[in-house]
Each structure stands twice: as C-alpha cells, then as structure tokens.
Design an enzyme around this catalytic site. Sequence first.
Site, PDB file in Angstrom:
ATOM      1  N   GLY A  11      31.359  58.968  31.940  1.00 29.63           N
ATOM      2  CA  GLY A  11      30.818  59.730  33.058  1.00 29.63           C
ATOM      3  C   GLY A  11      31.102  59.075  34.397  1.00 29.63           C
ATOM      4  O   GLY A  11      31.054  57.860  34.532  1.00 29.63           O
ATOM      5  N   ARG A  72      36.546  61.055  28.448  1.00 29.57           N
ATOM      6  CA  ARG A  72      36.048  60.493  27.195  1.00 29.57           C
ATOM      7  C   ARG A  72      37.124  60.757  26.158  1.00 29.57           C
ATOM      8  O   ARG A  72      37.348  61.904  25.768  1.00 29.57           O
ATOM      9  CB  ARG A  72      34.711  61.137  26.802  1.00 29.57           C
ATOM     10  CG  ARG A  72      33.558  60.738  27.725  1.00 29.57           C
ATOM     11  CD  ARG A  72      32.234  61.283  27.211  1.00 29.57           C
ATOM     12  NE  ARG A  72      31.113  60.768  27.985  1.00 29.57           N
ATOM     13  CZ  ARG A  72      30.593  61.365  29.054  1.00 29.57           C
ATOM     14  NH1 ARG A  72      31.114  62.511  29.467  1.00 29.57           N
ATOM     15  NH2 ARG A  72      29.577  60.842  29.696  1.00 29.57           N
ATOM     16  N   GLY A 102      30.912  52.486  30.405  1.00 30.42           N
ATOM     17  CA  GLY A 102      29.701  52.123  29.687  1.00 30.42           C
ATOM     18  C   GLY A 102      30.016  51.361  28.417  1.00 30.42           C
ATOM     19  O   GLY A 102      31.153  50.936  28.179  1.00 30.42           O
ATOM     20  N   ASP A 103      29.004  51.201  27.566  1.00 28.74           N
ATOM     21  CA  ASP A 103      29.186  50.359  26.388  1.00 28.74           C
ATOM     22  C   ASP A 103      30.231  50.908  25.421  1.00 28.74           C
ATOM     23  O   ASP A 103      30.963  50.149  24.787  1.00 28.74           O
ATOM     24  CB  ASP A 103      27.854  50.112  25.672  1.00 28.74           C
ATOM     25  CG  ASP A 103      27.075  51.388  25.400  1.00 28.74           C
ATOM     26  OD1 ASP A 103      27.618  52.490  25.643  1.00 28.74           O
ATOM     27  OD2 ASP A 103      25.921  51.290  24.946  1.00 28.74           O
ATOM     28  N   SER A 105      32.940  52.530  26.241  1.00 33.23           N
ATOM     29  CA  SER A 105      34.227  52.187  26.838  1.00 33.23           C
ATOM     30  C   SER A 105      34.564  50.724  26.581  1.00 33.23           C
ATOM     31  O   SER A 105      35.724  50.364  26.298  1.00 33.23           O
ATOM     32  CB  SER A 105      34.196  52.454  28.346  1.00 33.23           C
ATOM     33  OG  SER A 105      33.846  53.794  28.618  1.00 33.23           O
ATOM     34  N   THR A 126      27.169  53.359  34.976  1.00 30.22           N
ATOM     35  CA  THR A 126      26.482  54.515  34.414  1.00 30.22           C
ATOM     36  C   THR A 126      25.155  54.692  35.113  1.00 30.22           C
ATOM     37  O   THR A 126      24.412  53.720  35.305  1.00 30.22           O
ATOM     38  CB  THR A 126      26.256  54.369  32.896  1.00 30.22           C
ATOM     39  OG1 THR A 126      25.340  55.380  32.455  1.00 30.22           O
ATOM     40  CG2 THR A 126      25.683  53.013  32.528  1.00 30.22           C
ATOM     41  N   ASP A 128      22.617  55.992  33.913  1.00 25.83           N
ATOM     42  CA  ASP A 128      21.515  55.822  32.954  1.00 25.83           C
ATOM     43  C   ASP A 128      20.920  54.415  33.010  1.00 25.83           C
ATOM     44  O   ASP A 128      19.777  54.209  32.596  1.00 25.83           O
ATOM     45  CB  ASP A 128      21.997  56.093  31.528  1.00 25.83           C
ATOM     46  CG  ASP A 128      22.446  57.529  31.327  1.00 25.83           C
ATOM     47  OD1 ASP A 128      22.187  58.360  32.218  1.00 25.83           O
ATOM     48  OD2 ASP A 128      23.062  57.817  30.288  1.00 25.83           O
ATOM     49  N   ASP A 130      21.592  51.899  31.154  1.00 26.58           N
ATOM     50  CA  ASP A 130      21.178  51.629  29.775  1.00 26.58           C
ATOM     51  C   ASP A 130      22.084  50.629  29.063  1.00 26.58           C
ATOM     52  O   ASP A 130      22.162  50.619  27.829  1.00 26.58           O
ATOM     53  CB  ASP A 130      21.135  52.931  28.979  1.00 26.58           C
ATOM     54  CG  ASP A 130      22.500  53.623  28.899  1.00 26.58           C
ATOM     55  OD1 ASP A 130      23.433  53.208  29.618  1.00 26.58           O
ATOM     56  OD2 ASP A 130      22.638  54.586  28.113  1.00 26.58           O
ATOM     57  N   ARG A 155       8.226  68.625  46.201  1.00 21.98           N
ATOM     58  CA  ARG A 155       6.813  68.407  46.536  1.00 21.98           C
ATOM     59  C   ARG A 155       6.354  69.349  47.646  1.00 21.98           C
ATOM     60  O   ARG A 155       5.219  69.824  47.646  1.00 21.98           O
ATOM     61  CB  ARG A 155       6.597  66.954  46.956  1.00 21.98           C
ATOM     62  CG  ARG A 155       5.135  66.617  47.244  1.00 21.98           C
ATOM     63  CD  ARG A 155       4.987  65.179  47.701  1.00 21.98           C
ATOM     64  NE  ARG A 155       5.379  64.255  46.639  1.00 21.98           N
ATOM     65  CZ  ARG A 155       4.581  63.907  45.631  1.00 21.98           C
ATOM     66  NH1 ARG A 155       3.354  64.411  45.563  1.00 21.98           N
ATOM     67  NH2 ARG A 155       4.995  63.064  44.716  1.00 21.98           N
ATOM     68  N   GLY A 171      19.540  60.663  31.671  1.00 22.05           N
ATOM     69  CA  GLY A 171      19.201  59.360  31.125  1.00 22.05           C
ATOM     70  C   GLY A 171      19.434  59.234  29.635  1.00 22.05           C
ATOM     71  O   GLY A 171      19.203  58.171  29.059  1.00 22.05           O
ATOM     72  N   ARG A 172      19.816  60.354  29.006  1.00 22.70           N
ATOM     73  CA  ARG A 172      20.070  60.323  27.566  1.00 22.70           C
ATOM     74  C   ARG A 172      18.843  59.758  26.846  1.00 22.70           C
ATOM     75  O   ARG A 172      17.765  60.356  26.911  1.00 22.70           O
ATOM     76  CB  ARG A 172      21.338  59.513  27.273  1.00 22.70           C
ATOM     77  CG  ARG A 172      21.960  59.789  25.930  1.00 22.70           C
ATOM     78  CD  ARG A 172      23.350  59.164  25.812  1.00 22.70           C
ATOM     79  NE  ARG A 172      23.371  57.760  26.178  1.00 22.70           N
ATOM     80  CZ  ARG A 172      24.466  57.025  26.183  1.00 22.70           C
ATOM     81  NH1 ARG A 172      25.624  57.555  25.858  1.00 22.70           N
ATOM     82  NH2 ARG A 172      24.411  55.753  26.518  1.00 22.70           N
ATOM     83  N   ALA A 187       4.543  60.473  41.447  1.00 17.56           N
ATOM     84  CA  ALA A 187       4.323  61.519  40.451  1.00 17.56           C
ATOM     85  C   ALA A 187       3.016  61.276  39.692  1.00 17.56           C
ATOM     86  O   ALA A 187       2.580  60.139  39.518  1.00 17.56           O
ATOM     87  CB  ALA A 187       5.487  61.579  39.474  1.00 17.56           C
ATOM     88  N   GLU A 188       2.417  62.356  39.248  1.00 17.87           N
ATOM     89  CA  GLU A 188       1.169  62.256  38.490  1.00 17.87           C
ATOM     90  C   GLU A 188       1.407  62.068  36.997  1.00 17.87           C
ATOM     91  O   GLU A 188       0.512  61.641  36.263  1.00 17.87           O
ATOM     92  CB  GLU A 188       0.319  63.524  38.701  1.00 17.87           C
ATOM     93  CG  GLU A 188      -0.351  63.617  40.052  1.00 17.87           C
ATOM     94  CD  GLU A 188       0.631  63.890  41.177  1.00 17.87           C
ATOM     95  OE1 GLU A 188       0.558  63.173  42.208  1.00 17.87           O
ATOM     96  OE2 GLU A 188       1.480  64.800  41.043  1.00 17.87           O
ATOM     97  N   ARG A 245       6.497  75.321  37.184  1.00 18.75           N
ATOM     98  CA  ARG A 245       7.932  75.603  37.218  1.00 18.75           C
ATOM     99  C   ARG A 245       8.685  74.381  36.693  1.00 18.75           C
ATOM    100  O   ARG A 245       8.174  73.251  36.721  1.00 18.75           O
ATOM    101  CB  ARG A 245       8.413  75.899  38.642  1.00 18.75           C
ATOM    102  CG  ARG A 245       7.830  77.153  39.264  1.00 18.75           C
ATOM    103  CD  ARG A 245       8.407  78.405  38.606  1.00 18.75           C
ATOM    104  NE  ARG A 245       7.989  79.615  39.305  1.00 18.75           N
ATOM    105  CZ  ARG A 245       6.856  80.265  39.078  1.00 18.75           C
ATOM    106  NH1 ARG A 245       6.001  79.798  38.152  1.00 18.75           N
ATOM    107  NH2 ARG A 245       6.570  81.365  39.735  1.00 18.75           N
TER     108      ARG A 245
END
Length: 322
Positions: A11, A72, A102-103, A105, A126, A128, A130, A155, A171-172, A187-188, A245
Amino acid sequence: MKNIAILCSGGDVSGMNPAIKHFVEYALQNNLTPHFILNGYEGLIDNKIKKVSYSDVAGIINKGGTKIGSSRSKRFMQKEYRTLAKENLDQHDIDMLVVLGGDGSFRGMDIFYKEHGVKFCGIPSTIDNDIAGTSYCLGVDTALNVIRNAIDSIRDTASSFGRAFVIETMGRDCGYLALVSALTSGAELCLIPEVNYSLQKYEQSFKKQISNGRNYFIAVVSEGIAQESQEIAQWFQEKIGIESRVTVLGHIQRGGNPTVYDRLMAYKFVSNAIDGLLHGKNNTIVCFNDNGFSYKSIEEVAFKTNSLDKDLLKHLQELSNV
C-alpha cells in the site's frame, strides 16, 4: 560509481515521495547512481528500471502517493520470477536496493537476498503502524492528521444534529490509528481488535450522559473489530436512543500532502538506509524507537507480531472506565 535502486511495495503512504526525492539526492551525494524500479516487485520482474537524477524528483516532496508506483506482486513469490528479477538487476549492474513497504515486502526481499545476494535495506512504510521492531512507520502521521480533520468536521454536524457518529478507520488487525485518533479527538468510544469489549457496559453511562445534557457521541472503531460499524450505529439507536450515522474513512487515510513530520522522517529513514548499505548492513530494516534509529534483522521485524504500546492501551482503559 555504484548503482542503487529504490522501489515501493504494498500500500502507498504519504511520505513515499519525500523519501524518493531524498533517495536520489542522498545517493548522488554519496557518489552512487540512483535508479527507480517502477511499480514495485512487478516492475522488478518486468525490467521497468531506469536511471534517474535531480530532475526526476523535482516538485514531488509535497505530493501524496508514490511517483514510482507500487504493487502487491504474487509473481515475486515464485522462484522463477525472482530469478528473472535478479537478471534484470544484473543488466543494470544494481546490487543494492532500498525498499519502502511492510513486513510482507521485507519477507520477500529476505528470500531474494538469500537466493541471489542482492543487498537491501527496508524502510517500514504503512499507515497501519503494525510492523514489529519499530514504533513508527512512514506515513502514519499524515494518516492520523487526515483522520483528525475528518473527525473534527464530523463533530460539527454530530453536535448540530444531535447524533452519534461511528467513524471507521483503517488498520487491518491493528488498532493503532483508531486508538490514537480516539484519544486525540476526544471520542466517547473506541473499539480496537486488540482489546475485548462489550457494548453493554457503556449503556448505563451513555444514557446518564444524555440525561445530563449530552446530545451527541463520537465513536472511533478499527476496521478489524468483530462487529461491523453499522451494527454499532444500530446499537446507539436501539439501546442508547440516539440517531446515528456511519462514516467509513477508507482510502482517504492513505492520501494527502505529507505532513512536516513524515517529510522529516522520510529524510532520516532514507539517509540511514543508504548509510547502512554502504557500511555492510546488507539484509536489514531501519527501525525507529525511543533511542532513535537502528538496524534490525528480518527475524526481529517481519516474523514477529506487533503489539500496541502499553501506555496507549492504559489510556484506552481510562477511556473505557465509563
């Protein structure tokens, strides 16, 4: 002059173009001849390799995505195509690669190195965030700022119409983007795949908040959680009693002008990658942590599971203590 090439795999992220620009500049400063490999490993197989200079990277530092393309590649998983890739590199007399990816690759390059001895240094890239062994991956800051802008805008309408908005991040299987975005956007509710959750535990508190005057909620969820975002929105309507929503941010998180931080990190990642290759770091990944930059082996990075920072998870626990 020795030849060196750069490619992007997987990506795209904002920060790749600043990295590509500095790659060309820093290679020339070190008496190396820079080359582009277009469209990732696919371009490596198809011999889409070209010699470049300053003019090829003029005006790209502020652009998202990657000038040289990415992919990819399933073909690169096959030995015959890796052999073809090596023959293409030999035609251009290239034996050093900088790989943005990423990993997956990096695992591919590890096999390539062991089979053909092509030296490489990987740069974690990436949104992510991650990849094990590094606390930061190129492109993450830009993605977080895109999410921040989106949540701030949502908001406004949430408070105006008295609604709950469920905002889904990418974020996979890693909840980093959702968690950091939730904490920094007030955020709540934040739901990520790394932490078990029960919506029922929030019902009493959220209803109490409504009775005390709250008229909207922001919920940030990672795409990797068990429940779909639409189900969470339905829960807000049926159990909390507030119109809701869903906003799926999707691929806008990958794009946009690279932030100052990502441009600076691109500069530093590339400098360390080229320095590493010139000093015998032939099969490594450049990682960034509290102690700065370091070189780590494939085994330390691509074959381990990444874990979220414990302090971040502690903050999530505080958010969840409703």
